[in-house]
Motif scaffolding. Sequence first.
Motif, PDB file in Angstrom:
ATOM      1  N   GLY A   1     -29.841  58.530 -48.606  1.00  0.00           N
ATOM      2  CA  GLY A   1     -29.266  58.872 -49.905  1.00  0.00           C
ATOM      3  C   GLY A   1     -27.855  59.402 -49.776  1.00  0.00           C
ATOM      4  O   GLY A   1     -27.110  59.018 -48.885  1.00  0.00           O
ATOM      5  N   PRO A   2     -27.486  60.324 -50.675  1.00  0.00           N
ATOM      6  CA  PRO A   2     -26.131  60.862 -50.644  1.00  0.00           C
ATOM      7  C   PRO A   2     -25.955  61.995 -49.625  1.00  0.00           C
ATOM      8  O   PRO A   2     -24.877  62.541 -49.483  1.00  0.00           O
ATOM      9  CB  PRO A   2     -25.927  61.387 -52.070  1.00  0.00           C
ATOM     10  CG  PRO A   2     -27.293  61.747 -52.515  1.00  0.00           C
ATOM     11  CD  PRO A   2     -28.211  60.751 -51.869  1.00  0.00           C
ATOM     12  N   SER A   3     -27.018  62.319 -48.905  1.00  0.00           N
ATOM     13  CA  SER A   3     -26.943  63.416 -47.931  1.00  0.00           C
ATOM     14  C   SER A   3     -26.229  62.976 -46.661  1.00  0.00           C
ATOM     15  O   SER A   3     -25.916  61.807 -46.473  1.00  0.00           O
ATOM     16  CB  SER A   3     -28.348  63.903 -47.572  1.00  0.00           C
ATOM     17  OG  SER A   3     -29.004  62.947 -46.752  1.00  0.00           O
ATOM     18  N   ALA A   4     -26.022  63.917 -45.776  1.00  0.00           N
ATOM     19  CA  ALA A   4     -25.419  63.620 -44.478  1.00  0.00           C
ATOM     20  C   ALA A   4     -26.492  63.318 -43.426  1.00  0.00           C
ATOM     21  O   ALA A   4     -26.179  63.054 -42.275  1.00  0.00           O
ATOM     22  CB  ALA A   4     -24.569  64.798 -44.020  1.00  0.00           C
ATOM     23  N   VAL A   5     -27.756  63.331 -43.836  1.00  0.00           N
ATOM     24  CA  VAL A   5     -28.864  63.101 -42.909  1.00  0.00           C
ATOM     25  C   VAL A   5     -28.953  61.622 -42.573  1.00  0.00           C
ATOM     26  O   VAL A   5     -28.923  60.765 -43.459  1.00  0.00           O
ATOM     27  CB  VAL A   5     -30.199  63.586 -43.524  1.00  0.00           C
ATOM     28  CG1 VAL A   5     -31.362  63.278 -42.603  1.00  0.00           C
ATOM     29  CG2 VAL A   5     -30.130  65.067 -43.827  1.00  0.00           C
ATOM     30  N   GLU A   6     -29.083  61.327 -41.291  1.00  0.00           N
ATOM     31  CA  GLU A   6     -29.242  59.955 -40.829  1.00  0.00           C
ATOM     32  C   GLU A   6     -30.564  59.803 -40.099  1.00  0.00           C
ATOM     33  O   GLU A   6     -31.066  60.752 -39.508  1.00  0.00           O
ATOM     34  CB  GLU A   6     -28.106  59.561 -39.885  1.00  0.00           C
ATOM     35  CG  GLU A   6     -26.776  59.414 -40.564  1.00  0.00           C
ATOM     36  CD  GLU A   6     -25.720  58.865 -39.620  1.00  0.00           C
ATOM     37  OE1 GLU A   6     -25.969  58.770 -38.408  1.00  0.00           O
ATOM     38  OE2 GLU A   6     -24.634  58.532 -40.115  1.00  0.00           O
ATOM     39  N   SER A   7     -31.099  58.618 -40.175  1.00  0.00           N
ATOM     40  CA  SER A   7     -32.335  58.299 -39.457  1.00  0.00           C
ATOM     41  C   SER A   7     -32.212  56.867 -38.957  1.00  0.00           C
ATOM     42  O   SER A   7     -31.274  56.155 -39.300  1.00  0.00           O
ATOM     43  CB  SER A   7     -33.553  58.429 -40.376  1.00  0.00           C
ATOM     44  OG  SER A   7     -34.751  58.231 -39.637  1.00  0.00           O
ATOM     45  N   THR A   8     -33.163  56.451 -38.150  1.00  0.00           N
ATOM     46  CA  THR A   8     -33.159  55.072 -37.700  1.00  0.00           C
ATOM     47  C   THR A   8     -33.677  54.176 -38.813  1.00  0.00           C
ATOM     48  O   THR A   8     -34.383  54.620 -39.711  1.00  0.00           O
ATOM     49  CB  THR A   8     -34.043  54.906 -36.452  1.00  0.00           C
ATOM     50  OG1 THR A   8     -35.313  55.469 -36.699  1.00  0.00           O
ATOM     51  CG2 THR A   8     -33.407  55.571 -35.254  1.00  0.00           C
ATOM     52  N   GLU A   9     -33.308  52.918 -38.745  1.00  0.00           N
ATOM     53  CA  GLU A   9     -33.715  51.957 -39.760  1.00  0.00           C
ATOM     54  C   GLU A   9     -35.234  51.741 -39.735  1.00  0.00           C
ATOM     55  O   GLU A   9     -35.847  51.473 -40.757  1.00  0.00           O
ATOM     56  CB  GLU A   9     -32.989  50.637 -39.512  1.00  0.00           C
ATOM     57  CG  GLU A   9     -33.159  49.632 -40.595  1.00  0.00           C
ATOM     58  CD  GLU A   9     -32.259  48.431 -40.380  1.00  0.00           C
ATOM     59  OE1 GLU A   9     -31.785  47.899 -41.382  1.00  0.00           O
ATOM     60  OE2 GLU A   9     -32.019  48.044 -39.220  1.00  0.00           O
ATOM     61  N   LEU A  10     -35.824  51.892 -38.571  1.00  0.00           N
ATOM     62  CA  LEU A  10     -37.273  51.750 -38.422  1.00  0.00           C
ATOM     63  C   LEU A  10     -37.895  53.100 -38.120  1.00  0.00           C
ATOM     64  O   LEU A  10     -37.264  53.969 -37.532  1.00  0.00           O
ATOM     65  CB  LEU A  10     -37.596  50.796 -37.263  1.00  0.00           C
ATOM     66  CG  LEU A  10     -37.106  49.371 -37.393  1.00  0.00           C
ATOM     67  CD1 LEU A  10     -37.393  48.606 -36.109  1.00  0.00           C
ATOM     68  CD2 LEU A  10     -37.763  48.673 -38.565  1.00  0.00           C
ATOM     69  N   SER A  11     -39.155  53.255 -38.511  1.00  0.00           N
ATOM     70  CA  SER A  11     -39.884  54.464 -38.157  1.00  0.00           C
ATOM     71  C   SER A  11     -41.277  54.068 -37.705  1.00  0.00           C
ATOM     72  O   SER A  11     -41.721  52.945 -37.917  1.00  0.00           O
ATOM     73  CB  SER A  11     -39.950  55.441 -39.329  1.00  0.00           C
ATOM     74  OG  SER A  11     -40.772  54.926 -40.347  1.00  0.00           O
ATOM     75  N   PHE A  12     -41.961  54.997 -37.079  1.00  0.00           N
ATOM     76  CA  PHE A  12     -43.324  54.770 -36.607  1.00  0.00           C
ATOM     77  C   PHE A  12     -44.268  55.214 -37.715  1.00  0.00           C
ATOM     78  O   PHE A  12     -44.340  56.392 -38.043  1.00  0.00           O
ATOM     79  CB  PHE A  12     -43.567  55.572 -35.323  1.00  0.00           C
ATOM     80  CG  PHE A  12     -44.970  55.445 -34.790  1.00  0.00           C
ATOM     81  CD1 PHE A  12     -45.381  54.278 -34.185  1.00  0.00           C
ATOM     82  CD2 PHE A  12     -45.860  56.494 -34.894  1.00  0.00           C
ATOM     83  CE1 PHE A  12     -46.668  54.158 -33.689  1.00  0.00           C
ATOM     84  CE2 PHE A  12     -47.146  56.379 -34.400  1.00  0.00           C
ATOM     85  CZ  PHE A  12     -47.548  55.209 -33.793  1.00  0.00           C
TER      86      PHE A  12
END
Length: 56
Positions: free
Chosen positions: A7-18
Amino acid sequence: MRRIRLGPSAVESTELSFGAAAMGHFTEVDPAQAAAAVHAARDDPRAEGLLSEDRA
């Protein structure tokens, strides 16, 4: 592994998750088997950089 911004946050994650929701939420799962699945996913070279698990 590609990362995406959440979203508009600065938080990043991987495109895939378990996806682990089925482990204990919908059926009985042996804790040792569940742990083995998580470790196998985490240790798989194809999952390098995997940052998230979905346990909802």
